[in-house]
Scaffold this motif. Sequence first.
Motif, PDB file in Angstrom:
ATOM      1  N   LEU A 155      -4.446  -1.824  -4.872  1.00  0.00           N
ATOM      2  CA  LEU A 155      -3.189  -1.068  -4.966  1.00  0.00           C
ATOM      3  C   LEU A 155      -2.995  -0.163  -3.757  1.00  0.00           C
ATOM      4  CD1 LEU A 155      -3.231  -0.159  -8.769  1.00  0.00           C
ATOM      5  CD2 LEU A 155      -1.692  -1.769  -7.633  1.00  0.00           C
ATOM      6  N   VAL A 156      -4.066   0.494  -3.313  1.00  0.00           N
ATOM      7  CA  VAL A 156      -3.974   1.363  -2.127  1.00  0.00           C
ATOM      8  C   VAL A 156      -3.626   0.526  -0.898  1.00  0.00           C
ATOM      9  CG1 VAL A 156      -5.304   2.871  -0.592  1.00  0.00           C
ATOM     10  CG2 VAL A 156      -5.449   3.174  -3.063  1.00  0.00           C
ATOM     11  N   ASN A 157      -4.228  -0.663  -0.782  1.00  0.00           N
ATOM     12  CA  ASN A 157      -3.930  -1.549   0.352  1.00  0.00           C
ATOM     13  C   ASN A 157      -2.488  -2.045   0.324  1.00  0.00           C
ATOM     14  OD1 ASN A 157      -6.465  -1.318   1.484  1.00  0.00           O
ATOM     15  ND2 ASN A 157      -7.276  -3.108   0.416  1.00  0.00           N
ATOM     16  N   LEU A 158      -1.886  -2.089  -0.879  1.00  0.00           N
ATOM     17  CA  LEU A 158      -0.475  -2.477  -0.986  1.00  0.00           C
ATOM     18  C   LEU A 158       0.473  -1.329  -0.648  1.00  0.00           C
ATOM     19  CD1 LEU A 158      -0.504  -4.687  -4.207  1.00  0.00           C
ATOM     20  CD2 LEU A 158       0.012  -5.427  -1.882  1.00  0.00           C
ATOM     21  N   TYR A 160       0.409   1.855  -2.282  1.00  0.00           N
ATOM     22  CA  TYR A 160       0.559   2.871  -3.319  1.00  0.00           C
ATOM     23  C   TYR A 160      -0.384   4.035  -3.027  1.00  0.00           C
ATOM     24  CZ  TYR A 160       3.139  -0.654  -5.934  1.00  0.00           C
ATOM     25  OH  TYR A 160       4.065  -1.581  -6.319  1.00  0.00           O
ATOM     26  N   GLN A 161       0.029   5.242  -3.374  1.00  0.00           N
ATOM     27  CA  GLN A 161      -0.813   6.425  -3.195  1.00  0.00           C
ATOM     28  C   GLN A 161      -1.988   6.343  -4.167  1.00  0.00           C
ATOM     29  OE1 GLN A 161      -0.571   8.829  -0.902  1.00  0.00           O
ATOM     30  NE2 GLN A 161       1.205   7.844  -0.011  1.00  0.00           N
ATOM     31  N   ARG A 162      -3.167   6.761  -3.696  1.00  0.00           N
ATOM     32  CA  ARG A 162      -4.391   6.686  -4.505  1.00  0.00           C
ATOM     33  C   ARG A 162      -4.243   7.380  -5.869  1.00  0.00           C
ATOM     34  NH1 ARG A 162      -9.866   5.657  -4.088  1.00  0.00           N
ATOM     35  NH2 ARG A 162      -9.552   4.758  -2.044  1.00  0.00           N
ATOM     36  N   PRO A 163      -3.710   8.642  -5.932  1.00  0.00           N
ATOM     37  CA  PRO A 163      -3.608   9.281  -7.256  1.00  0.00           C
ATOM     38  C   PRO A 163      -2.717   8.495  -8.219  1.00  0.00           C
ATOM     39  CG  PRO A 163      -3.334  10.912  -5.518  1.00  0.00           C
ATOM     40  CD  PRO A 163      -3.333   9.558  -4.861  1.00  0.00           C
ATOM     41  N   ALA A 164      -1.609   7.944  -7.719  1.00  0.00           N
ATOM     42  CA  ALA A 164      -0.703   7.169  -8.578  1.00  0.00           C
ATOM     43  C   ALA A 164      -1.387   5.886  -9.039  1.00  0.00           C
ATOM     44  CB  ALA A 164       0.587   6.842  -7.830  1.00  0.00           C
ATOM     45  N   ALA A 165      -2.141   5.254  -8.140  1.00  0.00           N
ATOM     46  CA  ALA A 165      -2.856   4.024  -8.488  1.00  0.00           C
ATOM     47  C   ALA A 165      -3.929   4.298  -9.539  1.00  0.00           C
ATOM     48  CB  ALA A 165      -3.464   3.403  -7.232  1.00  0.00           C
ATOM     49  N   GLN A 166      -4.664   5.409  -9.370  1.00  0.00           N
ATOM     50  CA  GLN A 166      -5.702   5.758 -10.343  1.00  0.00           C
ATOM     51  C   GLN A 166      -5.088   6.003 -11.723  1.00  0.00           C
ATOM     52  OE1 GLN A 166      -7.384   9.006  -8.021  1.00  0.00           O
ATOM     53  NE2 GLN A 166      -9.314   7.914  -7.833  1.00  0.00           N
ATOM     54  N   LYS A 167      -3.967   6.709 -11.726  1.00  0.00           N
ATOM     55  CA  LYS A 167      -3.308   7.012 -12.997  1.00  0.00           C
ATOM     56  C   LYS A 167      -2.826   5.720 -13.668  1.00  0.00           C
ATOM     57  CE  LYS A 167      -0.432  10.574 -14.881  1.00  0.00           C
ATOM     58  NZ  LYS A 167      -0.036  11.901 -14.564  1.00  0.00           N
ATOM     59  N   ALA A 168      -2.294   4.781 -12.878  1.00  0.00           N
ATOM     60  CA  ALA A 168      -1.816   3.509 -13.423  1.00  0.00           C
ATOM     61  C   ALA A 168      -2.978   2.716 -14.032  1.00  0.00           C
ATOM     62  CB  ALA A 168      -1.136   2.685 -12.331  1.00  0.00           C
ATOM     63  N   ILE A 169      -4.113   2.718 -13.369  1.00  0.00           N
ATOM     64  CA  ILE A 169      -5.295   2.012 -13.884  1.00  0.00           C
ATOM     65  C   ILE A 169      -5.768   2.655 -15.180  1.00  0.00           C
ATOM     66  CG2 ILE A 169      -7.745   1.514 -13.421  1.00  0.00           C
ATOM     67  CD1 ILE A 169      -6.871   1.216 -10.418  1.00  0.00           C
TER      68      ILE A 169
END
Length: 195
Positions: A155-158, A160-169
């Motif tokens: 997700l980060v490589n796509l 997306y911001q890391r905090p938003a990606a972590q929250k989505a996971i």
Amino acid sequence: MIAHLRGRLLLKTPGRVIVEAGGVGYEVTISIPTFTALPAEGAEVALHIYTQVREDLLALFGFLALDEKRLFERLITVSGVGPKLAVTILSGLSPERTVAAIRGQDHATLTRIPGVGKKLAERLVVELKDKLEDMAAAPAPAPAGPAAEDVLSALVNLGYQRPAAQKAIETAIAKKPAAGESFDELFRMALQVIR
């Protein structure tokens, strides 16, 4: 020095806000966690401010949380870390995870932040690990399944911001705990949440 700013939020974008106070619009650089916690444009906002003064520049850096400002001030004491890189670090990891990574000498976590290489991660640890005792370090979150780190990286490589990606996971795994076992399933679910 400007240390606190209260006024109407005229404009907010990731990384920057304009706050009107006393008829003057102040442009303030902010981190992603501050951006996501801001109220809607037009609402009143209060920011803790760090003022950078150089002979050719006057820049304001704003934080909703005082702890985030205090960590920012510690980060910029490290050789090679200016205010903009400190904001990038705070945007890449929450203050709690940053403190935990520095105190735990977790170079791998620090080098995932854009602009932080191996040498800078080592310098952050050496120069700050004993200066953060007064800042609570949250325990590192337990991995939510073998696929979670790979999905986070994807997700980060796509973009997306890391905090938003972590929250989505985390949200996807909360909905379906078994999703943490499968990269494909967790990736699809996290994408649905983040959009």
